[in-house]
Every structure is written in C-alpha cells, then in structure tokens.
Write a protein that holds these residues in place. Structure first.
Motif, PDB file in Angstrom:
ATOM      1  N   ASN A 105      75.125  26.972 -21.134  1.00  0.00           N
ATOM      2  CA  ASN A 105      74.121  27.436 -20.189  1.00  0.00           C
ATOM      3  C   ASN A 105      73.183  28.419 -20.897  1.00  0.00           C
ATOM      4  O   ASN A 105      73.460  28.852 -22.027  1.00  0.00           O
ATOM      5  N   ALA A 106      72.091  28.780 -20.248  1.00  0.00           N
ATOM      6  CA  ALA A 106      71.123  29.688 -20.872  1.00  0.00           C
ATOM      7  C   ALA A 106      70.492  30.597 -19.830  1.00  0.00           C
ATOM      8  O   ALA A 106      70.234  30.169 -18.698  1.00  0.00           O
ATOM      9  N   ARG A 107      70.262  31.834 -20.218  1.00  0.00           N
ATOM     10  CA  ARG A 107      69.431  32.729 -19.417  1.00  0.00           C
ATOM     11  C   ARG A 107      67.974  32.516 -19.813  1.00  0.00           C
ATOM     12  O   ARG A 107      67.686  32.164 -20.955  1.00  0.00           O
ATOM     13  N   ILE A 108      67.087  32.734 -18.879  1.00  0.00           N
ATOM     14  CA  ILE A 108      65.679  32.415 -19.087  1.00  0.00           C
ATOM     15  C   ILE A 108      64.870  33.676 -19.378  1.00  0.00           C
ATOM     16  O   ILE A 108      64.984  34.687 -18.674  1.00  0.00           O
ATOM     17  N   ILE A 109      64.084  33.596 -20.446  1.00  0.00           N
ATOM     18  CA  ILE A 109      63.110  34.639 -20.781  1.00  0.00           C
ATOM     19  C   ILE A 109      61.723  34.086 -20.461  1.00  0.00           C
ATOM     20  O   ILE A 109      61.377  32.983 -20.880  1.00  0.00           O
ATOM     21  N   LYS A 110      60.949  34.831 -19.712  1.00  0.00           N
ATOM     22  CA  LYS A 110      59.566  34.462 -19.416  1.00  0.00           C
ATOM     23  C   LYS A 110      58.659  35.349 -20.246  1.00  0.00           C
ATOM     24  O   LYS A 110      58.517  36.540 -19.964  1.00  0.00           O
ATOM     25  N   ASP A 111      58.081  34.779 -21.315  1.00  0.00           N
ATOM     26  CA  ASP A 111      57.336  35.549 -22.307  1.00  0.00           C
ATOM     27  C   ASP A 111      58.269  36.613 -22.905  1.00  0.00           C
ATOM     28  O   ASP A 111      59.165  36.278 -23.637  1.00  0.00           O
ATOM     29  N   GLU A 112      58.106  37.889 -22.556  1.00  0.00           N
ATOM     30  CA  GLU A 112      58.985  38.938 -23.078  1.00  0.00           C
ATOM     31  C   GLU A 112      59.941  39.475 -22.019  1.00  0.00           C
ATOM     32  O   GLU A 112      60.720  40.399 -22.297  1.00  0.00           O
ATOM     33  N   ASP A 113      59.903  38.912 -20.817  1.00  0.00           N
ATOM     34  CA  ASP A 113      60.711  39.436 -19.714  1.00  0.00           C
ATOM     35  C   ASP A 113      62.025  38.663 -19.583  1.00  0.00           C
ATOM     36  O   ASP A 113      62.023  37.435 -19.414  1.00  0.00           O
ATOM     37  N   PHE A 114      63.139  39.381 -19.634  1.00  0.00           N
ATOM     38  CA  PHE A 114      64.457  38.784 -19.427  1.00  0.00           C
ATOM     39  C   PHE A 114      64.697  38.670 -17.919  1.00  0.00           C
ATOM     40  O   PHE A 114      64.790  39.682 -17.222  1.00  0.00           O
ATOM     41  N   THR A 115      64.760  37.463 -17.413  1.00  0.00           N
ATOM     42  CA  THR A 115      64.945  37.240 -15.986  1.00  0.00           C
ATOM     43  C   THR A 115      66.434  37.122 -15.657  1.00  0.00           C
ATOM     44  O   THR A 115      67.285  37.065 -16.545  1.00  0.00           O
ATOM     45  N   LYS A 116      66.747  37.040 -14.391  1.00  0.00           N
ATOM     46  CA  LYS A 116      68.123  36.836 -13.935  1.00  0.00           C
ATOM     47  C   LYS A 116      68.446  35.350 -13.772  1.00  0.00           C
ATOM     48  O   LYS A 116      69.574  35.000 -13.431  1.00  0.00           O
ATOM     49  N   ARG A 117      67.482  34.509 -14.012  1.00  0.00           N
ATOM     50  CA  ARG A 117      67.674  33.077 -13.785  1.00  0.00           C
ATOM     51  C   ARG A 117      68.451  32.445 -14.927  1.00  0.00           C
ATOM     52  O   ARG A 117      68.335  32.845 -16.089  1.00  0.00           O
ATOM     53  N   ILE A 118      69.242  31.441 -14.591  1.00  0.00           N
ATOM     54  CA  ILE A 118      69.961  30.658 -15.580  1.00  0.00           C
ATOM     55  C   ILE A 118      69.616  29.187 -15.382  1.00  0.00           C
ATOM     56  O   ILE A 118      69.037  28.809 -14.364  1.00  0.00           O
ATOM     57  N   PHE A 119      69.959  28.368 -16.345  1.00  0.00           N
ATOM     58  CA  PHE A 119      69.570  26.963 -16.299  1.00  0.00           C
ATOM     59  C   PHE A 119      70.313  26.178 -15.231  1.00  0.00           C
ATOM     60  O   PHE A 119      69.723  25.405 -14.500  1.00  0.00           O
ATOM     61  N   PHE A 120      71.618  26.318 -15.149  1.00  0.00           N
ATOM     62  CA  PHE A 120      72.337  25.522 -14.154  1.00  0.00           C
ATOM     63  C   PHE A 120      73.492  26.317 -13.561  1.00  0.00           C
ATOM     64  O   PHE A 120      74.015  27.244 -14.166  1.00  0.00           O
ATOM     65  N   ARG A 121      73.849  25.930 -12.336  1.00  0.00           N
ATOM     66  CA  ARG A 121      74.976  26.533 -11.633  1.00  0.00           C
ATOM     67  C   ARG A 121      75.978  25.425 -11.321  1.00  0.00           C
ATOM     68  O   ARG A 121      75.620  24.379 -10.816  1.00  0.00           O
ATOM     69  N   GLN A 122      77.224  25.684 -11.640  1.00  0.00           N
ATOM     70  CA  GLN A 122      78.262  24.714 -11.335  1.00  0.00           C
ATOM     71  C   GLN A 122      79.557  25.474 -11.086  1.00  0.00           C
ATOM     72  O   GLN A 122      79.716  26.613 -11.503  1.00  0.00           O
ATOM     73  N   GLN A 123      80.468  24.827 -10.378  1.00  0.00           N
ATOM     74  CA  GLN A 123      81.705  25.496 -10.001  1.00  0.00           C
ATOM     75  C   GLN A 123      82.687  25.590 -11.178  1.00  0.00           C
ATOM     76  O   GLN A 123      83.296  26.610 -11.413  1.00  0.00           O
ATOM     77  N   GLU A 124      82.814  24.489 -11.912  1.00  0.00           N
ATOM     78  CA  GLU A 124      83.806  24.460 -12.982  1.00  0.00           C
ATOM     79  C   GLU A 124      83.304  25.188 -14.223  1.00  0.00           C
ATOM     80  O   GLU A 124      82.113  25.204 -14.518  1.00  0.00           O
ATOM     81  N   ARG A 125      84.234  25.774 -14.949  1.00  0.00           N
ATOM     82  CA  ARG A 125      83.895  26.511 -16.166  1.00  0.00           C
ATOM     83  C   ARG A 125      83.401  25.570 -17.253  1.00  0.00           C
ATOM     84  O   ARG A 125      82.526  25.913 -18.046  1.00  0.00           O
ATOM     85  N   LYS A 126      83.998  24.375 -17.304  1.00  0.00           N
ATOM     86  CA  LYS A 126      83.585  23.365 -18.262  1.00  0.00           C
ATOM     87  C   LYS A 126      83.309  22.058 -17.521  1.00  0.00           C
ATOM     88  O   LYS A 126      84.025  21.705 -16.592  1.00  0.00           O
ATOM     89  N   LYS A 127      82.273  21.359 -17.952  1.00  0.00           N
ATOM     90  CA  LYS A 127      81.972  20.049 -17.394  1.00  0.00           C
ATOM     91  C   LYS A 127      81.975  19.046 -18.533  1.00  0.00           C
ATOM     92  O   LYS A 127      81.309  19.247 -19.551  1.00  0.00           O
TER      93      LYS A 127
END
Length: 303
Positions: free
Chosen positions: A116-138
């Motif tokens: 998974n990845a956290r999203i940076i918008k230009d120089e701003d570190f956002t709280k958004r991540i790429f995907f949400r899922q229940q299991e730790r591994k898919k």
C-alpha cells in the motif's frame, strides 16, 4: 552479492531525487544495492549524485532511452534474488525492504509482493492511502484475479513502484507499448500474476507523489482501449462483463468531467451527448445495484 537490487529510475527530477535517495538509504534493512539509472536530458541529477552520494552506483543512459526501453534495459541488467524498480519522485518507508523481503522469503511461490502507499500531493503529506482492505495480506492467484480491482469502479490497487519482484519469476517480461500502451504497467503485472501468485500488503510502505510533472492523473481513452484489447486476449472477460462496464464508466466519467473536452463543434457535441448518456445510464444502474457507491464517490471527491 546483495540479496536485493533497488534500481532508482531518474529522468529530469533533480528537485525530488535527493529526498528519494535519502529515504532508501535510511532503510532498517541494509542488505541491498542501490543503483541510480539516470535517463535525464541534462546533467543536473548526475551532479547531485556526484556531490552528495559519491558512494552510490550510478549509470547515465546516453543516448536517452524511451521510458519503456529504460525499464527493459534495467530489467535485463538485474541479477540479484529480488529487485525493485523505484521512481525518483516517490519515497520509501524505513521498513520497506525489511517487510517485503520477509514476505518473499516466507513464501517461495510468490512472483512479487506489492504494498500500500500513502499519498503525497506535491509537497503535502496527506492522510489518504491507495487501498483499504480487511485482510493484512491479499493473494492474487491469476491474471484475472489481478485485473479485477483495476477494472472495478472505486477499488484501489498497489501502486506500480511499490513492488518487489523475485527475479527468476519475471525474467523475460518487459513493459510493452503494444500491450497496454500508457497502461503497460498493468499488462506487465498481469503477466507476472499469470506466472506465479502476487501478494499485496495492507501496510503503506511507500509514499506515492502526485505532482504536475507526472502523468498519473492523465486520462487517455485510446490507451484505455489498448489495455482492454490486451485484457480481452488474455482473460475470459468480454465487453458484456460488469467489470468492463465499470471500467468504461470510470474513464468516460473522467473524460466528461474534463472541461477541455467540451468543444462544441458539431462532432464533439454529438460525442459529448453519447458519453453523457452512457455515464448517466451506467452510473444510475450501478448506484441502484449498490447504493453505497454514491457515498464512496463523494468520499473520494470524484464528483
């Protein structure tokens, strides 16, 4: 020989590459070799590496290669057990190498692991991540299993620079413009999944940057169609599939929301009406079938 090779693809981004290198050098697990593969049109990146990171392995690509040829060349040069192809505008979490190697070491059947990845918008570190899922591994068991979340409206996937590959499982595979065009990273990963399973980790172990200098947000209809042709040839999906309809809805919606496409010549106006009718019909059908989808659209600020 180091167990992991991290190849940092660079192309005219001297403003980002220093932070990227620092994030890689700060890894908690240091059994890897970092190579900067510089495909820039000038020597700005070269000067940064020479001045600040003289101990790094550095390769200047002269003459410059196309993006796909650069990727192909790098893959042909890798000879470690595992490898990563990283981008010069993204960052690594300090435990990226440690966690990815742990997963590949435990399960020898895997061809790759993506995170998974956290999203940076230009120089701003956002709280958004790429995907949400229940299991730790898919676990992705086939190319059809892999492509489904790419096609499904509102699903999210592991970003391309977040993968670590088992070299022996992907040898001979390359990004191919004829097989997916702009989205040949997707067709490449489909082929990887067809050889052996892929694992996705829920943990956000990289920081993916969106900025004006990358084309992650651009929407190319011809390139979407090229990817669809690859999917039709290599899976059991066809044009009547719900997944294909959701994928078409997503890219036509983006096309419709781009005001640059609102050119009111006779042809463009007719096309605009056809696209609007399809988006309205398919969107209404999807929201009737899954009422929660409207909430997810609002949450993700698509509309």
């Amino acid at each position: 020989m180091e167990k992991v090779t991290i190849v940092l693809l660079s192309s005219n981004r001297p403003n980002f590459i220093g932070k990227t290198i620092d994030s890689i050098k700060a890894q908690s697990e240091n059994n890897f070799r970092l190579i900067v593969s510089d495909n820039s049109s000038n020597n700005e990146v070269e000067k940064i590496v020479e001045d600040k990171y003289p101990d790094l392995s550095y390769i200047r690509r002269i003459p410059r290669l196309s993006a796909l040829d650069h990727f192909k060349t790098v893959l042909s040069e890798v000879n470690s057990e595992y490898f990563v192809i990283f981008h010069d505008d993204d960052l690594m979490h300090e435990d990226y190498v440690l966690r990815m190697v742990e997963v590949l070491d435990v399960d020898a059947s895997l061809s790759a692991v993506g995170c998974n990845a956290r999203i940076i918008k230009d120089e701003d570190f956002t709280k958004r991540i790429f995907f949400r899922q229940q299991e730790r591994k898919k676990f992705i068991q086939s190319n059809e299993d892999f492509i489904a979340p790419y096609l499904r409206f509102m699903d999210r996937v592991a970003p391309f620079p977040g993968y670590m590959y088992r070299t022996e499982k992907v040898r001979g595979l390359f990004l191919d413009a004829a097989e997916g065009g702009k989205y040949s990273d997707v067709s490449f990963l489909m082929q990887v999944a067809s050889r052996a399973p892929i694992c996705w980790l829920k943990e956000p172990l990289i920081y993916y940057r969106f900025h004006s200098g990358n084309d992650s947000g651009t929407n190319s209809i011809p390139q979407h169609l090229r990817l669809l042709r690859f999917i039709f040839r290599n899976t059991e999906l066809d044009r009547r599939s719900d997944l294909i309809k959701q994928y078409k809805f997503a890219y036509w919606l983006k096309w419709l929301l781009n005001r640059e496409n609102w050119n009111f010549s006779k042809y463009s106006l007719r096309k605009l009406k056809v696209v609007a009718i399809f988006v309205l019909f398919q969107g209404s059908f999807m929201m009737i079938k899954d009422p929660a989808i409207f909430k997810r659209i609002i949450y993700n600020k698509i509309l």
